[in-house]
Every structure is written in structure tokens, then in C-alpha cells.
Design a protein around this motif. Structure first.
Motif, mmCIF file in Angstrom:
data_model
loop_
_atom_site.group_PDB
_atom_site.id
_atom_site.type_symbol
_atom_site.label_atom_id
_atom_site.label_comp_id
_atom_site.label_asym_id
_atom_site.label_seq_id
_atom_site.Cartn_x
_atom_site.Cartn_y
_atom_site.Cartn_z
ATOM 1 N N THR A 33 0.938 12.288 17.148
ATOM 2 C CA THR A 33 2.135 12.535 17.948
ATOM 3 C C THR A 33 3.320 11.735 17.438
ATOM 4 O O THR A 33 4.437 12.243 17.329
ATOM 5 N N ILE A 34 3.088 10.471 17.103
ATOM 6 C CA ILE A 34 4.186 9.595 16.707
ATOM 7 C C ILE A 34 4.450 9.636 15.207
ATOM 8 O O ILE A 34 5.571 9.392 14.754
ATOM 9 N N ALA A 35 3.432 9.945 14.402
ATOM 10 C CA ALA A 35 3.589 9.983 12.947
ATOM 11 C C ALA A 35 3.197 11.370 12.448
ATOM 12 O O ALA A 35 2.010 11.680 12.336
ATOM 13 N N ARG A 36 4.204 12.186 12.160
ATOM 14 C CA ARG A 36 3.922 13.569 11.785
ATOM 15 C C ARG A 36 3.288 13.681 10.397
ATOM 16 O O ARG A 36 2.534 14.598 10.118
ATOM 17 N N ASP A 37 3.630 12.751 9.499
ATOM 18 C CA ASP A 37 3.036 12.760 8.166
ATOM 19 C C ASP A 37 1.535 12.483 8.280
ATOM 20 O O ASP A 37 1.112 11.537 8.945
ATOM 21 N N GLY A 38 0.725 13.304 7.620
ATOM 22 C CA GLY A 38 -0.723 13.212 7.768
ATOM 23 C C GLY A 38 -1.290 11.885 7.318
ATOM 24 O O GLY A 38 -2.142 11.302 7.994
ATOM 25 N N GLU A 39 -0.828 11.364 6.192
ATOM 26 C CA GLU A 39 -1.351 10.099 5.680
ATOM 27 C C GLU A 39 -0.958 8.943 6.592
ATOM 28 O O GLU A 39 -1.769 8.060 6.890
ATOM 29 N N ALA B 143 -0.355 9.131 9.762
ATOM 30 C CA ALA B 143 -1.127 9.269 10.997
ATOM 31 C C ALA B 143 -2.529 8.692 10.836
ATOM 32 O O ALA B 143 -3.073 8.095 11.778
ATOM 33 N N GLN B 144 -3.129 8.842 9.664
ATOM 34 C CA GLN B 144 -4.460 8.280 9.427
ATOM 35 C C GLN B 144 -4.435 6.757 9.503
ATOM 36 O O GLN B 144 -5.329 6.141 10.091
ATOM 37 N N TYR B 145 -3.408 6.162 8.904
ATOM 38 C CA TYR B 145 -3.270 4.703 8.981
ATOM 39 C C TYR B 145 -3.099 4.256 10.432
ATOM 40 O O TYR B 145 -3.685 3.260 10.867
ATOM 41 N N ALA B 146 -2.276 4.978 11.182
ATOM 42 C CA ALA B 146 -2.022 4.618 12.580
ATOM 43 C C ALA B 146 -3.289 4.710 13.417
ATOM 44 O O ALA B 146 -3.599 3.815 14.216
ATOM 45 N N ALA B 147 -4.045 5.789 13.257
ATOM 46 C CA ALA B 147 -5.261 5.983 14.043
ATOM 47 C C ALA B 147 -6.297 4.913 13.738
ATOM 48 O O ALA B 147 -6.978 4.399 14.642
ATOM 49 N N GLN B 148 -6.414 4.549 12.472
ATOM 50 C CA GLN B 148 -7.382 3.523 12.089
ATOM 51 C C GLN B 148 -7.036 2.182 12.744
ATOM 52 O O GLN B 148 -7.922 1.464 13.225
ATOM 53 N N TYR B 149 -5.765 1.847 12.771
ATOM 54 C CA TYR B 149 -5.322 0.613 13.430
ATOM 55 C C TYR B 149 -5.702 0.619 14.910
ATOM 56 O O TYR B 149 -6.267 -0.350 15.424
ATOM 57 N N LEU B 150 -5.398 1.711 15.602
ATOM 58 C CA LEU B 150 -5.645 1.776 17.042
ATOM 59 C C LEU B 150 -7.126 1.678 17.370
ATOM 60 O O LEU B 150 -7.524 1.018 18.341
ATOM 61 N N LEU C 105 0.815 -1.218 0.000
ATOM 62 C CA LEU C 105 0.000 0.000 0.000
ATOM 63 C C LEU C 105 0.847 1.267 0.000
ATOM 64 O O LEU C 105 0.300 2.365 -0.066
ATOM 65 N N GLY C 106 2.196 1.125 0.129
ATOM 66 C CA GLY C 106 3.075 2.298 0.083
ATOM 67 C C GLY C 106 3.798 2.552 1.396
ATOM 68 O O GLY C 106 3.462 1.989 2.448
ATOM 69 N N ASP C 107 4.811 3.439 1.342
ATOM 70 C CA ASP C 107 5.631 3.749 2.516
ATOM 71 C C ASP C 107 4.831 4.428 3.627
ATOM 72 O O ASP C 107 5.106 4.237 4.816
ATOM 73 N N ALA C 108 3.833 5.228 3.262
ATOM 74 C CA ALA C 108 3.022 5.897 4.284
ATOM 75 C C ALA C 108 2.256 4.877 5.122
ATOM 76 O O ALA C 108 2.132 5.024 6.346
ATOM 77 N N ALA C 109 1.750 3.825 4.476
ATOM 78 C CA ALA C 109 1.042 2.780 5.203
ATOM 79 C C ALA C 109 1.990 2.044 6.158
ATOM 80 O O ALA C 109 1.626 1.738 7.298
ATOM 81 N N VAL C 110 3.222 1.769 5.678
ATOM 82 C CA VAL C 110 4.207 1.098 6.533
ATOM 83 C C VAL C 110 4.543 1.973 7.738
ATOM 84 O O VAL C 110 4.623 1.501 8.873
ATOM 85 N N ALA C 111 4.752 3.275 7.483
ATOM 86 C CA ALA C 111 5.081 4.190 8.576
ATOM 87 C C ALA C 111 3.941 4.258 9.591
ATOM 88 O O ALA C 111 4.164 4.224 10.806
ATOM 89 N N GLY C 112 2.693 4.340 9.122
ATOM 90 C CA GLY C 112 1.555 4.406 10.026
ATOM 91 C C GLY C 112 1.336 3.110 10.776
ATOM 92 O O GLY C 112 1.061 3.114 11.981
#
Length: 454
Positions: A345-351, A353-360, A268-275
Motif C-alpha cells: 500500500t505504501i510502497a508501490r515499487d515491488g522491490e 515493498a519486499q524490503y518494507a514487508a521483511q522489516y515489519l 543496498l540501493g534506492d529501493a532498499a531506502v524506499a522500502g
């Protein structure tokens, strides 16, 4: 220093005596991953994505040391429960420390040789691979002192002393986090090392903590002059390896599987991995209490099984499960509410951060199942049934999580991976009940009430 007797008094009190101090130590260790992600995230997307790739792999390797420490805990705590003499217990501890240093050095060397191929197979881009190459070789140097510290920690916990064990973990984390900004960004005339700086901070922290742990172990009398070290080597290795080998594999299965799940996320891309990586770090912090509980249940079950107080061991399992359910419910509520601020807080990149929040928000409701998994695994390891814990972990990852994650990402995208995580945790709780019945660790209602009242 005499061992604490965990075979007397209320079972919940024995669990709390070991688990409460360990929660601070585990929190300190896991905070290093959060700190690395936070500071490296300031450097840009590639360093943060690199941490997302590195974290599950290095966690898998670190889990090998946790498995070895489980073997040490089982062998030593059962010996204490059987009232073996101090020299025999100390010799067993020394044998385990030597074995751990040899195995850790071999594993670090192999990882050093293979890491470019590993991360290439995981789908790391060239830019991200550059950051990975700056970090991993230095991290490999830190692996042996980490394993030695973990084994010495197991020696302390087997004696019922988790306070000192947690201190060593805190020392490693404090030194690491304090050095992170200095070595990553530089200060004054000191040039920053970027991603490599995070690895150097980890190395220094682990070496310092290893030295402190060794000095304390000698001072406490857990490592003493005990005659010829060659005496009983075969029995020590068999006793530790019979639990440590399958437990190491069991502990490595989850992060290794997470590395393969990360490969699915990478489609899904580097942003997804980061999130995804950022969310799993937050998840690790929220699970500290349950990790501490799994650290506490091992010595309690081990000493009581060695003393043939079998019902007390079963009470420890039942009480830990009840705690997992209550804490898991609170966790689901808390992560649903705080997902957005934690992610940003942990993922400054907006995209990302969206992936991270959805997981949590989604996976947080299933974490009670993971808590039940790690506590029953620790209990089964402590009573020398590590093959069951290995099978339970293996089934969760390779029968449920990994196939569903890859199938889910192809059919539903990121949501499919999250659904796979929820199912894996929920089904693990059901499988844990079956494993407890097979290993004689289920408790009756009357015995559970007796354990609560003492």
C-alpha cells in the motif's frame, strides 16, 4: 481553566485521561508522513526515496521540540503539583514559548545551510537530491510554528488537559493532508508543485495549528497577564533547560541514528531506502498508542513528584510497562499477518515493498522494548532525571543499533540491519529497568496493586 488533579484516584485512570486523547493527536501527526510517502510515491521512485532520506533527519529536528516540550512539562507540572500560584505558572509557560521560538529559528537556519552536505553524506543520488532540495527549504520555514505548537501542547498537558493538545495536532494534520494532493498534483488550472507541494502543505498546516493553539492557550487562562515578563527568567530557563536540553538530545538521538542507519541501507540501493523508509512510517503508526502513553506518563509523574506522592509515580511506570508488553505482543502478531498488504500500500515499487514487508515481519516483534524505552524516558524527564534518559537513548543507538547495523549490512545484507534493530529494542528494555532503579522509579508489587485499585 483549572488544572486537572492527577495526584488522586487510580493511577491507571490518570494515565488514560492524558494518553487516550493524545493517541488521536499523535496518530494525526504521524499520518502526515504516511500521506507524504503515499502521494509522492505516485510521482516515481526518486520522490519516494527522497522522503526516505528526509524523514529521519526532519524527525531528529522535530524531536528537539519534543525535548523542549518535555522540559516545559516537567517544570510546569511540578509547579502545579507544588500548588504554585497561577501567575507564576503562566509566566513559566510564556518564558518557555519565547525560548522555544528563538531556538527553533536558529535550528531551522542552520539546517537550511547544511542540508546539501547532510544528504550528500547519507548517499543521496543526484536525482534524489533534486527532490530533497525542493522540499527542505520550505520545511525549514515550518519548523518554528511546529515548535511553538508543541510547547503550547506541553503547557496544556502539564495542566492535565490533553484533549485540546490533541486537537491542535489534528488541525495541523488535517490541513496538511487535505492540501497534499492539491499542491503535489495540481487541480484544474492550478499546476502541481511535486515534492515542493508536500512541504508547502506542511507549512500551511503548522501555521494554522500554531495560531489555533495560541488562541486556545490565552482563552484557557494558561497564558495570562502576569506582571513583568523579565521576572524569574533565569529560574525559568534553568528549570526548562535542565530537562529540556538533555531531553531534546535524547529525543533527537533515535531519528539521528536512524539517519545513519539509512545511510547503511543506502549501500543496498534506492529501493532498499524506499522500502526501509516506508516500513518505518508504518511502524510509527503502530507505535502511536505507546507514544501517547509516553505523553501521558509525563504529567502524571510530574504532578505526583511535585506533590511528593512518589509511590504513585512509580505505579505509573510499572503500569505503563505492563501495557507495553501486552500491546507489543499483539503488535508482533498483527504485523506478521499484515506485512505484505501494508507494504504494498505504501510502497508501490515491488522491490521496495519486499524490503518494507521483511522489516515489519521481523522488527515488529521487538517493538515492546521501544515502548518501554520511551515511557521510562518520559517518566525520568518528568522527575528531572533527563540525563538518564539521554544516556539510555544514546546507548541504544550508538552502542548497539548503529554499530550492529553497519556490521550487519556488510556481513549479512538487509537481514543484518533488521537483526540490529531487534537487539537494540530488546536490550533497551533491560537497560530501562536498570535506569528505573537508579532514578527511584521502580515500584513494589503491593504498591502496584494499590495503584490498580485506587
Amino acid at each position: 481553566m483549572p488544572a486537572s488533579d492527577l495526584t488522586q484516584g487510580p493511577v491507571w485512570r490518570a494515565l488514560a485521561r492524558i494518553s487516550a486523547p493524545m493517541s488521536l493527536g499523535i496518530l494525526a501527526v504521524l499520518s502526515v508522513g504516511i500521506a507524504d510517502a503515499y502521494f509522492l510515491g505516485q510521482l516515481g521512485g526518486e520522490p519516494l526515496a527522497a522522503v526516505g532520506y528526509i524523514y529521519p533527519v526532519t524527525t531528529a529536528l522535530t524531536s528537539l521540540s519534543i525535548g523542549l516540550s518535555a522540559g516545559a512539562n516537567a517544570a510546569i507540572s511540578q509547579a502545579i503539583g507544588r500548588k504554585e500560584n497561577a501567575a507564576t505558572v503562566a509566566r513559566l509557560a510564556i518564558h518557555t514559548i519565547i525560548l522555544g521560538s528563538l531556538l527553533a529559528s536558529a535550528v531551522a537556519a542552520v539546517f537550511w545551510l547544511l542540508y546539501p552536505s547532510i544528504f550528500a553524506l547519507m548517499g543521496a543520488s543526484d536525482a534524489v537530491m533534486t527532490e530533497i532540495s525542493a522540499y527542505v527549504p520550505i520545511w525549514c520555514l515550518s519548523f518554528t510554528p511546529l515548535v511553538l505548537m508543541m510547547v503550547i501542547n506541553a503547557v496544556f498537558r502539564a495542566h492535565g488537559n490533553s484533549v485540546n493538545a490533541s486537537i491542535f495536532m489534528i488541525v495541523a494534520a488535517v490541513v496538511n493532508i487535505a492540501l497534499n494532493p492539491l499542491l503535489i498534483f495540481g487541480w484544474g488550472d492550478i499546476a502541481g508543485l511535486g515534492t515542493a507541494g508536500a512541504a508547502w502543505a506542511t507549512l500551511v498546516g503548522r501555521v494554522v495549528a500554531c495560531i489555533v493553539a495560541a488562541v486556545f492557550a490565552v482563552w484557557a487562562g494558561y497564558i495570562i497577564r502576569c506582571g513583568k515578563l523579565s521576572t524569574g527568567v533565569r529560574d525559568s530557563v534553568i528549570g526548562v533547560a535542565s530537562v529540556g536540553a538533555p531531553a531534546a538530545f535524547s529525543n533527537a538521538i533515535n531519528p539521528a541514528g536512524m539517519a545513519l542507519v539509512t545511510a547503511a541501507v543506502a549501500t543496498l540501493g534506492d529501493a532498499a531506502v524506499a522500502g526501509f523508509g516506508a516500513a518505518t512510517r508504518v511502524q510509527s503508526i503502530t507505535l502511536v498508542v505507546l507514544f501517547a502513553l509516553s505523553s501521558g506518563i509525563g504529567p502524571v509523574v510530574g504532578q505526583n513528584w511535585g506533590a511528593e506522592h512518589f509511590e504513585r509515580a512509580r505505579q505509573a511506570v510499572a503500569q505503563s510497562w505492563a501495557f507495553c508488553v501486552v500491546y507489543g505482543a499483539l503488535l508482533g502478531v498483527g504485523l506478521s499477518i499484515a506485512a505484505e498488504p501494508l507494504a504494498t500500500t505504501i510502497a508501490r515499487d515491488g522491490e521496495a515493498a519486499q524490503y518494507a514487508a521483511q522489516y515489519l515481519r521481523i522488527v515488529g516483534w521487538s517493538l515492546f522494548g521501544y515502548g518501554i524505552l520511551v515511557t521510562i524516558n518520559a517518566a525520568m524527564n518528568a522527575r528531572s532525571k533527563a540525563v538518564y534518559s539521554m544516556g539510555l537513548s544514546l546507548g541504544r543507538i550508538f552502542v548497539v543499533y548503529l554499530p550492529l547495523a553497519w556490521g550487519g549490512v556488510m556481513l549479512f545484507g538487509y537481514e543484518g540491519i533488521l537483526a540490529a534493530a531487534v537487539l537494540a529494542n530488546a536490550l533497551a528494555a533491560l537497560a530501562a529497568i536498570w535506569c528505573a532503579s537508579r532514578t527511584d522509579l521502580l515500584v513494589s508489587k503491593n504498591a502496584l496493586r494499590e495503584g490498580l485499585t485506587g
